[in-house]
Design an enzyme around this catalytic site. Structure first.
Site: not given
Length: 604
Positions: A301, A330, A348, A350, A352, A433, A481
RNA sequence: GCCACUUUAGCUCAGUAGGUAGAGCACAUCCUUGGUAAGGAUGAGGUCGGCGGUUCGAUUCCGCUAGGUGGCUCCA
């Protein structure tokens, strides 16, 4: 009975058990006359507690509910329980069952309960909760064993059937890691030995599908003990990976996303501004160069925001959808790692989305449609579970904003024709979320997709993203996200188990294997391979010195969907003899016909 | 990270009441040229996770440590 909490029910804060209780609460009284699987499991838990108390010294019992699989009971005792204790405990349970004593329910006062539970500190704490709730307290007695419990139970112990203990594990008291760790024994019940064998066979099937086992057998990837939680993708596994990624990439482009890529390593100063340094540092891999600290990114992000901020943005740029297959690291606690499902390095699908508050609902609905579309390509759209997590106690931002955000998520779900359940207070501290949980071929649940509202990261206090509105003034966008598959690694792990390693043609690392019946047919096999490869088919020739039967067996073991047997007869006729996984021998067809056939299977 | 268990050949697993190890599959070489789920022969492979202790001697017993497994907490 109404809606009262059954006496002896574990505290609602005990997650996982909560479900069980609400299910039982919803049950009508008349059903209780019948003996249910829950009653048998729950009663087995009681007898196990009784057996453990009979066999060991200084046993403190906590709770022992039925689960979806069987039952468990939590104990605190000086002896360290191990599977070696199981036979002993099992035969004691069998002995207690054979006594065929009745389970007797009795309502008692708080004082009576206190006396009954004297010396049982966990039970007394649980009792205090029940008393605080101001509901009736009931006990169940079987033989000389009495326990505070809201039931229901079997009428007498022979109705339980046979009991087998499956594993022993640690478990925090009340599910809180700050509390003492108790010893939990899991078990299952069955009507008789035959049913028990069936259950064991089912567990073995799940074991055969285990992605860790298939990952090794099918040469998809490996995990190096020296580098825990990091995946080495082998050619066959990486083929699946990039096929899935390319598929997702096409979907995103079609849906108005632009793909970007941002640095894997970014400076401490950036992470301080984003808030990660203060809130997420424990999970970050930190490195140093020339006296400056850097961190390997755990999330994409901040990178997306940096791109947003790289020039002056107008409201006309919104919504801006930035997709990134960025590799994140992570530092997850060692105990949480699991094959490729839970790792320390992952990617991911992913993205944004930076947009205005007014655009949230439409963007979330758009995402829901995309997710449904993608999941249907894997057959995961049927039993999709959607959870809306709302404002937690510890949150930032005012309540009006939260309410607006939550209702936008709810409205978007409805617009996409999706039902959801609310998880009160489970949202992130910066926004609510949606979480999407899919159900696989073995009825297991996996949380994959998510969309999360974030007012914080773009704000002046954090990374300060701004755009010029129609009013000529500066505004902060809202950030969404979102991920459809979640991590590619986890999703592939799910797919491996879902398909038991037998991927559909479009995903299979090797789609076709050509099997010449002898090396006299090798040249023709090579010609067939070339024709298919020219179509973009992933195809190999088995040129080993084995006989045909062995080659078929081999190709089947590797779960290659199409096997093409070719020999002199095929060469003369320009045909291939087709064998397909799950369908067997399809007979001979011309090479052109086969090409046309497989062309239709190269996409989902 | 916490609790329990576990670690022997590339994989799946035997085994030694403490005297430095075996099978099947996979792999290599040779023979076999075979039309729909294992052709045959031979061979190579492991300081029994690492460190320390007990012992004349440890893969085996004990301790520590690392990884893994099953849960718990967390989570994509």
């Amino acid at each position: 009975m109404g809606v009262r909490v059954p006496p002896g029910a574990p505290h609602a804060a005990d997650r996982g058990i909560f479900w069980y209780n609400t299910q039982l609460q919803g049950r009508k009284q008349k059903d209780m006359a019948e003996i249910t699987l829950e009653q048998r499991r729950h009663s087995a838990a009681h007898l196990m507690a009784r057996a453990v108390m009979n066999l060991f010294e200084d046993v403190q019992v906590d709770i022992g509910p039925a689960t979806d699989e069987g039952f468990y009971y939590d104990f605190d005792l000086p002896h360290r329980l191990s599977p070696e204790d199981f036979p002993k405990i099992e035969s004691e349970i069998a002995r207690l069952i054979a006594l065929d004593e009745p389970f007797v329910r009795k309502e008692v006062t708080a004082d009576e309960a206190k006396k009954l539970l004297a010396g049982q500190k966990y039970k007394l704490e649980r009792l205090a909760d029940v008393v605080a709730d101001g509901v009736a307290i009931s006990t169940y007695a079987v033989g000389d064993y009495v326990e505070m419990c809201r039931g229901p139970h079997v009428e007498h112990s022979k109705q339980i059937g046979v009991v087998k203990l499956t594993r022993v594990a640690g478990s925090y008291y009340r599910g809180d890691e700050k509390n003492k760790m108790l010893q939990r024994i899991y078990g299952i019940v069955a009507k008789d030995q035959a049913e028990l064998d069936e259950i064991v066979a089912r567990a073995e099937e799940a074991k055969r599908r285990d992605h860790r086992r298939l990952g090794t057998e099918l040469d998809l990837f490996h995990l190096d003990p020296e580098d825990p939680g990091q995946i080495f993708w082998h050619p066959r596994g990486w083929s699946i990976y990039v096929t899935l990624q390319d598929y997702m990439r096409r979907k995103l482009v079609k849906d108005g996303y632009r793909e970007v890529n941002t640095p894997a390593i970014m400076p401490r100063s950036l992470w301080e501004r984003s808030g990660h340094w203060a809130h997420y540092q424990q999970n970050m891999f930190i490195t140093e160069s020339e006296k400056r600290l850097f961190a390997v990114k755990p999330m994409n992000c901040p990178g997306a925001i940096e791109i947003f901020k790289s020039r002056t943005r107008s409201y006309k740029d919104l919504p801006l959808r930035l997709a990134e297959f960025g590799h994140c690291a992570r530092n997850e606690p060692s105990g949480t790692l699991h094959g490729i499902m839970r790792v320390r390095g992952f990617v991911q699908d992913d993205a944004h989305i930076l947009c205005t508050e007014e655009q949230i609902e439409e963007e979330v609905a758009k995402f829901c449609r995309l997710l449904k579309d993608v999941y249907s390509d894997f057959g995961f759209d049927k039993n999709l579970l959607i959870k809306l997590s709302t404002m937690p106690e510890d949150h930032v931002g005012d309540e009006a904003t939260w309410q607006h955000a939550e209702s936008a998520l709810a409205a978007a779900c409805k617009a996409a024709g999706m039902d959801y359940e609310i998880q009160p207070g489970e949202g992130a501290f910066y926004g609510p979320k949606l979480e999407f949980t899919l159900v696989d071929a073995l009825a297991r649940q996996w949380q994959c997709g998510t969309i999360q509202l974030d007012y914080q990261l773009p704000s002046a206090e954090r990374l300060n993203a701004e755009y010029i509105g129609a009013d000529g003034k500066k505004h902060h966008p809202v950030m969404l996200h979102r991920a459809v598959l979640g991590s590619l690694e986890r999703f592939i792990g799910i797919l491996i188990e879902h398909y038991a390693g037998a991927f559909p043609v479009w995903l299979a690392p090797e789609q076709v294997r050509v099997l010449p019946i002898s090396d006299k047919a090798l040249a023709y096999a090579e010609k067939v391979r070339g024709a298919l490869a020219a179509e973009g088919v992933r195809v190999e020739v088995d040129d080993s010195a084995e006989k045909l039967g062995a080659k078929i067996r081999e190709a089947s073991a590797w779960k290659v969907p199409y096997k093409l047997v070719v020999g002199p007869r095929d060469e003369a006729a320009g045909t291939v003899s087709v064998r397909k996984s799950g369908e067997g021998d399809l007979g001979a067809m011309s090479l052109d016909d086969f090409v046309a056939k497989i062309r239709g299977e190269l996409e989902p």
